[in-house]
Design a protein around this motif. Structure first.
Motif, PDB file in Angstrom:
ATOM      1  N   SER A  74       0.848  -1.180   0.000  1.00  0.00           N
ATOM      2  CA  SER A  74       0.000   0.000   0.000  1.00  0.00           C
ATOM      3  C   SER A  74       0.890   1.238   0.000  1.00  0.00           C
ATOM      4  O   SER A  74       2.027   1.198   0.494  1.00  0.00           O
ATOM      5  N   PRO A  75       0.405   2.349  -0.561  1.00  0.00           N
ATOM      6  CA  PRO A  75       1.244   3.561  -0.591  1.00  0.00           C
ATOM      7  C   PRO A  75       1.764   4.001   0.778  1.00  0.00           C
ATOM      8  O   PRO A  75       2.943   4.354   0.893  1.00  0.00           O
ATOM      9  N   PRO A  76       0.946   3.984   1.864  1.00  0.00           N
ATOM     10  CA  PRO A  76       1.506   4.423   3.146  1.00  0.00           C
ATOM     11  C   PRO A  76       2.621   3.519   3.661  1.00  0.00           C
ATOM     12  O   PRO A  76       3.630   4.018   4.180  1.00  0.00           O
ATOM     13  N   LEU A  77       2.463   2.207   3.553  1.00  0.00           N
ATOM     14  CA  LEU A  77       3.500   1.311   4.061  1.00  0.00           C
ATOM     15  C   LEU A  77       4.779   1.441   3.243  1.00  0.00           C
ATOM     16  O   LEU A  77       5.882   1.472   3.797  1.00  0.00           O
ATOM     17  N   PHE A  78       4.645   1.534   1.923  1.00  0.00           N
ATOM     18  CA  PHE A  78       5.845   1.719   1.105  1.00  0.00           C
ATOM     19  C   PHE A  78       6.545   3.022   1.478  1.00  0.00           C
ATOM     20  O   PHE A  78       7.771   3.074   1.604  1.00  0.00           O
ATOM     21  N   ASP A  79       5.760   4.064   1.695  1.00  0.00           N
ATOM     22  CA  ASP A  79       6.344   5.371   2.002  1.00  0.00           C
ATOM     23  C   ASP A  79       7.071   5.360   3.338  1.00  0.00           C
ATOM     24  O   ASP A  79       8.189   5.877   3.455  1.00  0.00           O
ATOM     25  N   VAL A  80       6.463   4.774   4.369  1.00  0.00           N
ATOM     26  CA  VAL A  80       7.121   4.774   5.680  1.00  0.00           C
ATOM     27  C   VAL A  80       8.374   3.905   5.660  1.00  0.00           C
ATOM     28  O   VAL A  80       9.387   4.240   6.294  1.00  0.00           O
TER      29      VAL A  80
END
Length: 303
Positions: A74-80
């Protein structure tokens, strides 16, 4: 930890329990009427999907990914995870998101509160050097490929990311003129210049005793200490702040560090690094506004 001292007059407030912390969110003049529903959902989403104590969530799927296989995130997990890798590189490996096996080895195997843990008979798992990583990251597709063994614990940086993302949304999309997002001491405040937030810092042993107070308009604060989440394993005292290079609980004359920075991720990582290296080295790696350090003999250092 960081304590709130803010009057509630004129503020729209949300409080909730998540990530083993109390979240306090207060805003003024938010233009999105259902902002509480959105923020409540975001924090619960992170609590559910990024907890290492739930093996069936998205982080658990990453940690169980077989060597050689690829997974879309997911975008948030990849980003963090991408940001965690950035701080790992900046700190030359002192900060690391790849310390789950070491945390479990030292006895942090379930959520707090607990005071004792069983000793693990096997040897401590090896840590990665600063160049090593169990995953390859592909930004264009937001996928990761496992290349070796290793597991992720997001811990404090996950909470810092959650706080900062919520604050950014309320400020920029909600057009709130001022606000605070506090996740159990990791917090971000903002203001159009008229509002000044008063933030107190508590004593590491006596949470009702305030040792400092800051007046801030736009800033982030995080506090890290080796007292709050600590336990006994056999005849050894352990805590949750590990050195990313050694996998061992940090040993320092600094028992608590509070960092004030421009965003909550910087503050979270800076506070932890202050428990490992001299403060001037932390400032070389992360843009810090100020630091409040407490030594094991009770001395307070304000830099």
């Amino acid at each position: 930890m960081t304590a709130k001292l803010e009057e509630r007059n004129g503020l729209d407030i949300l409080t909730m329990e998540a990530m083993n912390s109390t979240f306090y969110i207060a805003v003024s003049d938010c233009k999105i009427s259902n902002w509480k529903e959105v923020i409540f959902g975001w924090i619960n989403y992170v609590d559910r999907e990024w907890s290492r104590f739930n093996s069936d969530n998205e982080l658990g799927m990453v940690n169980k990914l077989p060597i050689g296989e690829t997974m879309a995130l997911s975008p948030p997990l990849f980003d963090v995870l991408d940001k965690a890798g950035f701080y790992r590189e900046k700190s030359t490996g002192l900060f690391s998101p790849y310390l789950l096996p070491q945390l479990e080895y030292h006895g942090y195997q379930h959520s707090f509160p607990f005071t004792t843990s069983k000793k693990v008979n096997t040897g401590m798992p090896n840590v990665y050097n600063e160049e090593g990583s169990p995953f390859q990251f592909h930004s264009f597709t937001r996928t990761i490929k496992r290349i070796s063994e290793g597991k992720i614990d997001l811990g404090g940086i996950g909470k810092g990311y959650t706080v900062q993302a919520a604050a950014n949304w309320l400020k920029h999309f909600g057009n709130s003129t001022s606000g605070i997002v506090d996740g159990g001491g990791d917090l971000t405040v903002w203001s159009n210049g008229q509002k000044e937030w008063r933030i107190g810092v508590s004593h590491p042993y006596k949470h009702n005793l305030e040792i400092a107070q800051f007046r801030l308009k736009n800033a982030s604060i995080a506090t890290s200490n080796v007292i709050f989440r600590s336990w006994t394993q056999g005849n050894q005292k352990k805590h949750h702040v590990l050195n990313g290079r050694t996998g061992l609980p940090v040993e320092s004359n600094i028992i608590q560090a509070t960092a004030i920075t421009g965003n909550c991720l910087d503050a979270e990582v800076a506070a932890k690094l202050c428990l490992m290296v001299e403060s001037h080295k932390v400032k070389e790696q992360i843009p810090v506004h100020s630091l409040l350090l407490i030594t094991d003999d009770g001395k307070i250092i304000n830099e």
